[in-house]
Design a protein around this motif. Structure first.
Motif, short mmCIF file in Angstrom:
data_model
loop_
_atom_site.label_atom_id
_atom_site.label_comp_id
_atom_site.label_asym_id
_atom_site.label_seq_id
_atom_site.Cartn_x
_atom_site.Cartn_y
_atom_site.Cartn_z
N PRO A 200 26.99 48.31 81.55
CA PRO A 200 26.26 47.05 81.76
C PRO A 200 26.64 46.41 83.09
O PRO A 200 27.77 46.51 83.55
N LYS A 201 25.65 45.75 83.71
CA LYS A 201 25.87 45.07 84.97
C LYS A 201 25.75 43.56 84.78
O LYS A 201 25.02 43.09 83.90
N ALA A 202 26.46 42.82 85.62
CA ALA A 202 26.37 41.37 85.56
C ALA A 202 24.95 40.93 85.89
O ALA A 202 24.34 41.41 86.85
N GLY A 203 24.38 40.04 85.09
CA GLY A 203 23.02 39.54 85.31
C GLY A 203 21.94 40.42 84.71
O GLY A 203 20.76 40.06 84.73
N GLU A 204 22.33 41.58 84.20
CA GLU A 204 21.32 42.51 83.66
C GLU A 204 20.67 41.94 82.41
O GLU A 204 19.46 42.13 82.19
N ASP A 205 21.40 41.26 81.59
CA ASP A 205 20.85 40.69 80.36
C ASP A 205 19.69 39.74 80.68
O ASP A 205 18.62 39.83 80.06
N ALA A 206 19.87 38.87 81.62
CA ALA A 206 18.82 37.91 81.97
C ALA A 206 17.61 38.63 82.57
O ALA A 206 16.45 38.27 82.28
N ALA A 207 17.83 39.62 83.43
CA ALA A 207 16.72 40.35 84.05
C ALA A 207 15.91 41.12 83.00
O ALA A 207 14.65 41.12 83.04
N LEU A 208 16.59 41.78 82.08
CA LEU A 208 15.88 42.51 81.02
C LEU A 208 15.10 41.56 80.12
O LEU A 208 13.96 41.87 79.71
N ASP A 209 15.70 40.42 79.82
CA ASP A 209 15.01 39.46 78.96
C ASP A 209 13.74 38.94 79.64
O ASP A 209 12.69 38.78 79.00
N MET A 294 8.43 49.21 77.79
CA MET A 294 8.82 48.05 76.99
C MET A 294 9.80 48.45 75.90
O MET A 294 10.78 47.74 75.61
N GLU A 295 9.57 49.58 75.30
CA GLU A 295 10.49 50.06 74.26
C GLU A 295 11.88 50.31 74.84
O GLU A 295 12.91 49.95 74.24
N ALA A 296 11.92 50.89 76.05
CA ALA A 296 13.21 51.17 76.70
C ALA A 296 13.92 49.88 77.08
O ALA A 296 15.16 49.76 76.93
N VAL A 297 13.16 48.90 77.60
CA VAL A 297 13.76 47.61 77.97
C VAL A 297 14.36 46.93 76.75
O VAL A 297 15.49 46.42 76.78
N GLU A 298 13.60 46.90 75.67
CA GLU A 298 14.09 46.24 74.45
C GLU A 298 15.32 46.97 73.90
O GLU A 298 16.29 46.34 73.45
N GLU A 299 15.30 48.29 73.95
CA GLU A 299 16.42 49.06 73.42
C GLU A 299 17.70 48.78 74.21
O GLU A 299 18.77 48.57 73.62
N ARG A 300 17.61 48.72 75.55
CA ARG A 300 18.80 48.45 76.37
C ARG A 300 19.26 47.00 76.20
O ARG A 300 20.47 46.73 76.12
N LEU A 301 18.31 46.07 76.15
CA LEU A 301 18.67 44.66 75.96
C LEU A 301 19.40 44.47 74.65
O LEU A 301 20.44 43.79 74.59
N LEU A 314 30.65 37.27 76.39
CA LEU A 314 29.30 37.11 76.92
C LEU A 314 28.82 38.44 77.48
O LEU A 314 29.61 39.28 77.92
N ALA A 315 27.49 38.62 77.49
CA ALA A 315 26.94 39.88 77.99
C ALA A 315 27.36 40.13 79.43
O ALA A 315 27.67 41.28 79.82
N ASP A 316 27.41 39.07 80.24
CA ASP A 316 27.80 39.24 81.64
C ASP A 316 29.27 39.58 81.81
O ASP A 316 29.70 39.98 82.90
#
Length: 547
Positions: A200-209, A294-301, A314-316
């Motif tokens: 996981p990368k910092a800020g990735e959670d917000a970008a995927l969301d 979309m399926e891949a984005v949701e799965e990683r998120l 926290l995710a970050d």
């Protein structure tokens, strides 16, 4: 230096004010006159343990005040600072004993405890006598006295002791940490592997969301945007407006200028329409996505958020957690090597301490021989040339000052094994041993007041004179107070007080009188001849004073 001692209503003392001076101060008087009471009172104000009942009968309370001069650098200043008490060039100790036994103490007019008084007394006064367990008779202080005599530098031993302790502590902590990590090795390896695979990368959670929400919104609005794009395109408004423009251009020449403005407005409209169509097309392109994306984005998120919940971060913060777990795993993998290095460092520190302690021990043994010889030389004029003084060194508990245990021992009879001072020597012998020791161990300019309580007990003549000479030598660099029955000792004093008991009709009191030269002659004569002072005794007294 003890400058003054003020006593009120203690034992048989009603009121007494004593002003002491540098050098040798002697107190004489008949047995029972109250000389020991003065020491009891001084011990009381210094916090020493002594008599339980000190208040003069009939008085509501007894009180003692002692005033000391404190030069710069005096050890008492450190005690005062630690106790939070003010320091200055003068130290005033006052202690009150109520008739009911309650005791209250002040230092420079600040309430304090008996513990503080005793700590101060260790820096202010030394008491030497056959009942002394605080000074030379206390084996706990013998090593310090030997070190002072030899000038032993203890700094290397203290550094080596601290270094060894630090190395052993580091080794113990590393062993404990390794043992704790070994219990969680499976967890660490699984967690690091899981984090490494996800990466996981910092800020990735917000970008995927954000991407997920855009795709979800695109599903709902794309159809309308597509219809709008069609309506704006060549088959819709753009085509119709283009046809209109073409038709109007063909008719403009015959309209005599009436179509110029409409044609210009239509051109502007066609331009705006083109920009709108381009923007709608860009939006439509952005909303175009593969359902698999979309399926891949949701799965990683969901994977990132699930791992954050699992580790309660926290995710970050998953990236920094991964770094921490990798570090712990690396420490675990390299733990054995680290333990080996720390063990080698601890062994080296122990070896260094052993070498330093051995060197100090050798220095002490050399100094012990010199001390024994010096004390033996002092014992000869004290008529104890057959006695044998031995500084005994044995291995004791290790510490920051080495591992040597030091004890001063004596053998008063040839061939007898040496033993502790206070168990082997008789009262008179012990006093002379203590004096010889003090003369040898005394350092110039000592800041303590030394008190010798009948240290000449059991001696007379030439021996008493030798005692007096040694006390006078000590007094050249320190303040000495001597309670004595020996005229030879009293004659060596620079300042002389007589202690007397006066019996009245209803009250017995003890008084202390400073003696002028003539009165001093009479006092020495009394000590020489007894109650009936003769002219011959006075002549003998003058001879003693003349030296």
């Amino acid at each position: 230096m003890l400058r003054s001692l003020v006593i009120r209503d203690m034992l048989i003392i009603d009121r007494l004010d004593l002003d002491f001076r540098p050098g040798l101060n002697v107190l004489t008087g008949e047995t029972g006159a109250g000389k020991s009471i003065l020491l009891d009172c001084l011990g009381f104000v210094m916090g020493w343990r002594g008599r339980a009942e000190l208040v003069r009968p009939g008085a509501p309370q007894g009180e003692v005040t002692a005033v000391f001069d404190l030069p710069e650098g005096h050890a008492a200043r450190a005690v005062l600072a630690e106790a939070g008490l003010e320091t200055g060039d003068e130290l005033i100790l006052r202690r009150v004993n109520a008739a009911d036994g309650r005791k209250t103490a002040w230092v420079n007019d600040r309430r304090t405890s008996g513990e503080v008084l005793r700590a101060l007394s260790d820096t202010l006064v030394e008491l030497h006598g056959q009942h002394d367990d605080r000074g030379l008779l206390n084996p706990r202080g013998h090593r310090q006295l030997l070190d002072a005599f030899a000038g032993v530098d203890l700094a290397p031993a203290r550094r080596a002791w601290r270094a060894r302790a630090a190395a052993r502590k580091a080794l113990a902590e590393a062993e404990t940490q390794l043992a704790e990590m070994q219990t969680e090795e499976d967890f660490l390896r699984h967690a690091v592997d899981e984090l490494d695979r996800l990466d996981p990368k910092a800020g990735e959670d917000a970008a995927l969301d954000q991407r997920r929400r855009m795709m979800q919104a695109g599903q709902r609005i794309r159809e309308d945007i597509a219809r709008a794009a069609q309506a704006l395109g060549t088959e819709g408004a753009e085509g119709l407006m283009s046809d209109a423009a073409r038709w109007l251009d063909g008719a403009a020449e015959k309209a005599e200028g009436r179509l110029d403005e409409p044609i210009a407005a239509l051109g502007r409209a066609i331009t705006e329409l083109g920009e709108a169509a381009q923007g709608v097309g860009t939006c439509l392109e952005a909303l175009s996505f593969d359902p698999r994306e979309m399926e891949a984005v949701e799965e990683r998120l969901f994977a990132i958020r699930g791992l954050a919940r699992k580790h309660a971060v926290l995710a970050d913060d998953l990236g920094s957690l991964a770094d921490e777990l990798r570090s712990r795993l690396a420490a675990l993998d390299g733990g054995a090597e680290n333990i080996r290095a720390l063990a080698e460092a601890a062994d080296a520190a122990s070896t260094n301490y052993d070498m330093v302690a051995a060197a100090i021990g050798a220095e002490r043994r050399t100094a012990a021989k010199a001390l024994d010889a010096a004390v033996s030389a002092e014992l000869v004029p004290l008529k104890m040339d057959r006695a044998h003084f031995v500084t005994d060194l044995s291995e004791g508990e290790e510490g920051p000052e080495g591992r040597d245990q030091v004890a001063f021992t004596v053998a008063t009879n040839p061939g007898a094994p040496p033993g502790p001072l206070n168990r082997i020597a008789s009262g008179g012998e012990l006093s002379r041993f203590l004096l010889a020791l003090k003369v040898v161990l005394a350092r110039g300019g000592e800041a303590v007041t030394m008190i010798f309580d009948e240290i000449d007990r059991g001696v007379g003549g030439a021996t008493a004179d030798a005692v007096g000479r040694r006390l006078a030598r000590l007094a050249q660099s320190a303040q000495i107070l001597v309670v004595t029955h020996s005229p030879q000792v009293a004659a060596r004093g620079a300042h002389h007080w007589r202690v007397e008991k006066r019996i009245g009709a209803e009250l017995t009191t003890s008084i202390v009188t400073p003696l002028a030269p003539d009165a001093r002659v009479d006092e020495l004569a009394r000590m020489l001849s007894g109650e009936n002072v003769t002219d011959a005794a006075r002549e003998a007294a003058r001879a003693l004073l003349a030296g």
